[in-house]
Design an enzyme around this catalytic site. Structure first.
Site, PDB file in Angstrom:
ATOM      1  N   ASP A  62      15.201   1.199  13.680  1.00 32.94           N
ATOM      2  CA  ASP A  62      14.400   2.429  13.820  1.00 32.94           C
ATOM      3  C   ASP A  62      15.148   3.532  14.577  1.00 32.94           C
ATOM      4  OD1 ASP A  62      12.292   1.048  12.555  1.00 32.94           O
ATOM      5  OD2 ASP A  62      11.517   0.326  14.456  1.00 32.94           O
ATOM      6  N   GLU A  83       1.095   7.584   6.862  1.00 33.37           N
ATOM      7  CA  GLU A  83       2.104   6.903   6.025  1.00 33.37           C
ATOM      8  C   GLU A  83       2.013   7.310   4.557  1.00 33.37           C
ATOM      9  OE1 GLU A  83       2.550   2.614   6.645  1.00 33.37           O
ATOM     10  OE2 GLU A  83       1.491   2.834   8.555  1.00 33.37           O
ATOM     11  N   HIS A 136       7.840   3.977   9.352  1.00 34.73           N
ATOM     12  CA  HIS A 136       7.495   3.210  10.548  1.00 34.73           C
ATOM     13  C   HIS A 136       6.165   3.724  11.093  1.00 34.73           C
ATOM     14  CE1 HIS A 136       8.172   0.700  14.055  1.00 34.73           C
ATOM     15  NE2 HIS A 136       7.747   1.714  14.786  1.00 34.73           N
ATOM     16  N   THR A 150       0.832  -1.213   0.000  1.00 31.79           N
ATOM     17  CA  THR A 150       0.000   0.000   0.000  1.00 31.79           C
ATOM     18  C   THR A 150       0.863   1.258   0.000  1.00 31.79           C
ATOM     19  OG1 THR A 150      -0.221  -0.161   2.408  1.00 31.79           O
ATOM     20  CG2 THR A 150      -2.017  -1.069   1.085  1.00 31.79           C
ATOM     21  N   ARG A 173      22.344 -16.910   5.396  1.00 30.16           N
ATOM     22  CA  ARG A 173      22.021 -15.483   5.364  1.00 30.16           C
ATOM     23  C   ARG A 173      23.081 -14.672   4.617  1.00 30.16           C
ATOM     24  NH1 ARG A 173      17.526 -12.274   5.777  1.00 30.16           N
ATOM     25  NH2 ARG A 173      16.694 -13.759   7.237  1.00 30.16           N
TER      26      ARG A 173
END
Length: 199
Positions: A151, A181, A110, A13, A66
């Protein structure tokens, strides 16, 4: 022209908000070179294809460890020579090598007002559940630069959203997306693309 690579894991979105803002001229001087996901079933990839944008999946499941995934992921991003990498609901830890290579060229959205409800474990609905449990009256969203922490990078933009009596986590999540957002992520890209913020 600022070349964007958008990283996504789910529905996309926020990606759609960027696509729409480029289409309607809210974002100028920028284009999306590619959308990259760790999840081949991410609807965001379909959104990209519908707009003629290259859609690529680099899944950790396809690599033995990873480290191999991180290298393949970095190589894939590098191939598009992005001027800005946008994390739009990307649920994979960004490799340190990528953060160093693209210092001040990676931004994240965020769904809270950092420093509240952020850091390890705070993503998706968990953020909104925590805000409701705590009883805050105001929440919102933050666009920040990505650094080695979770963050913790410098904040670019924030927008507050009112918490309403009786909100469910899903209702609050939807309102934060619509009112914050989808507004500040395109706004941050516009500022960077036009030289009003560092990139």
């Amino acid at each position: 022209m600022l070349d964007l690579v958008v990283l996504v894991s789910g529905g996309g979105t926020n990606l759609q908000a960027i696509i729409d803002a480029i289409d309607n001229g809210t974002i100028t001087n920028a284009r999306i070179r590619a959308v990259i996901s760790n999840n081949q079933n991410a609807y965001a990839l379909e959104r990209a294809r519908r707009h003629g944008i290259e859609a690529v999946c680099v899944s950790p499941k396809e690599y033995a460890d990873r480290e191999l995934f991180n290298q393949a992921f970095l190589d894939t991003v590098d191939a598009y020579q992005p001027g800005l990498i946008v994390l739009a609901g990307f649920l994979v830890v960004i490799p340190p090598a990528m953060i160093q290579k693209y210092e001040k060229k990676i931004i994240n959205i965020h769904p809270s007002l950092i420093p509240s409800f952020c850091g390890t474990g705070y993503y998706g609905l968990k953020v909104h559940e925590a805000a409701l449990t705590r009883g805050v009256k105001i929440t919102g969203a933050t666009v920040h630069y990505v650094d080695e922490g979770t963050d913790t990078g410098p904040i670019l933009l924030q927008k507050a959203v009112e918490v309403r009596e009786g909100d469910t986590p899903q209702e609050l999540q939807r309102r934060v997306m619509e009112e914050a957002e989808w507004v500040i992520l395109p706004e941050a890209i516009q500022l960077i693309a036009n030289g009003r913020k560092e990139a």
